[in-house]
Structure formats: C-alpha cells, structure tokens
Enzyme design. Structure first.
Site, PDB file in Angstrom:
ATOM      1  N   HIS A   1       0.963  -1.029  -0.002  1.00 26.38           N
ATOM      2  CA  HIS A   1      -0.060   0.161   0.223  1.00 26.38           C
ATOM      3  C   HIS A   1       0.895   1.548  -0.310  1.00 26.38           C
ATOM      4  CE1 HIS A   1       0.573   2.146   3.880  1.00 26.38           C
ATOM      5  NE2 HIS A   1       0.255   0.585   4.628  1.00 26.38           N
ATOM      6  N   CYS A   2       0.292   2.500  -0.752  1.00 23.16           N
ATOM      7  CA  CYS A   2       0.557   3.697  -0.300  1.00 23.16           C
ATOM      8  C   CYS A   2      -0.156   4.536   0.520  1.00 23.16           C
ATOM      9  CB  CYS A   2       1.183   4.655  -2.052  1.00 23.16           C
ATOM     10  SG  CYS A   2      -0.296   3.711  -2.980  1.00 23.16           S
ATOM     11  N   ALA A   3      -0.543   6.361  -0.305  1.00 23.54           N
ATOM     12  CA  ALA A   3      -1.101   6.419   0.343  1.00 23.54           C
ATOM     13  C   ALA A   3      -2.796   6.692   0.275  1.00 23.54           C
ATOM     14  CB  ALA A   3      -1.294   8.176   0.583  1.00 23.54           C
TER      15      ALA A   3
ATOM     16  N   PHE B   1      -3.757   4.362   2.999  1.00 26.03           N
ATOM     17  CA  PHE B   1      -3.353   4.138   4.158  1.00 26.03           C
ATOM     18  C   PHE B   1      -4.880   5.436   4.615  1.00 26.03           C
ATOM     19  CE2 PHE B   1      -1.913   6.220   8.148  1.00 26.03           C
ATOM     20  CZ  PHE B   1      -2.472   4.963   9.033  1.00 26.03           C
TER      21      PHE B   1
END
Length: 140
Positions: A75-77, A115
């Site tokens: 995952h990233c943002a 996130f």
C-alpha cells in the site's frame, strides 16, 4: 499467467484488519508500506516501510525475505499508483527469481484505498495502527 495493474487482487481494510487481529495469521502476513515522505503520521502495525524510491534495488531482498509468507499486502497513501506498481514489480520479480511452481504459492494484494482510507477507520485503534498523528490526516 500475465499479471498487470488491473488484475492485481485488492484487499479491503476490513479484511486486512481481521487478518492482523487473528492470532494465527501475523507470521503468514507481510504488509509493505511504499509511501515516501508521506510516511509520517502513522503506519499499520507490523508493516515494513520500503519507500517506493528504494524499490528498484530492494526488490530482490524483499522477494527473499518474504518468500515464506502466505500473503503480502502492498500500500501507499491511496493505493492508486505506488502501491499497485510495487505489488506488480514484486510479483514479477518473485516469479523471475523463484519461478511459478506450486511450492512458491503466495497471494499478493494491494490495500484498497491505501493508508488514507485505513486511517479513517483504524487510525485511533492502537492494535492496528502505530504512531498515529490525527492532525496530519485532517487535510485528506
């Protein structure tokens, strides 16, 4: 089987939180956070921070260290660019290094909503999120 960004499996924040809270899963699960400077303000418990800028040279090491995990979640943002790209790169590198035989089965996922969505629901849950700073997320 050719995998691409569109065909990468997604995992919801609720499914992931259930896996994290179940006692049998943590050893079989790896969460890879590929946010860069936006890593501040909290992270998912037990996740490993691998900034996307470092992925090219860290990918072989990741494949080796994660090879025995049943599930790997990237995952990233927002999980729209860096997260899916990292998951795809990892999947391809893993197949290149280990092959695609049955003995190397592993599920690779992208965290839906990244996130940003995770912290909306689980930011204040200390069982699921570490180092959470709510003020940072007000603007999202």
């Amino acid at each position: 089987m050719s995998i691409n960004i569109a065909t990468l499996p997604r995992i919801t924040r609720d499914t992931l939180s259930g896996l994290l809270l179940s006692t049998s899963t943590p050893n079989n699960l790896a969460i890879i956070d590929v946010r860069d400077h936006d890593h501040i303000g909290g992270h998912i418990v037990s996740s490993t921070w691998v900034p996307s800028a470092t992925l090219d040279y860290r990918m072989p090491e990741l494949v080796r260290t994660l090879q025995d995990k049943e599930k790997v979640v990237f995952h990233c943002a927002l999980s729209q660019q860096r997260g899916p790209s990292a998951a795809l790169q990892y999947s391809r590198e893993r197949e290149r290094i280990l092959g695609s035989g049955e003995s190397h089965k592993q599920e690779v996922f992208v965290l839906e909503g990244g996130f940003v969505q995770w912290q909306e629901k689980y930011g204040k849950d200390v069982q699921l999120t570490e180092a959470y700073v709510e003020g940072i997320w007000q603007e999202y």
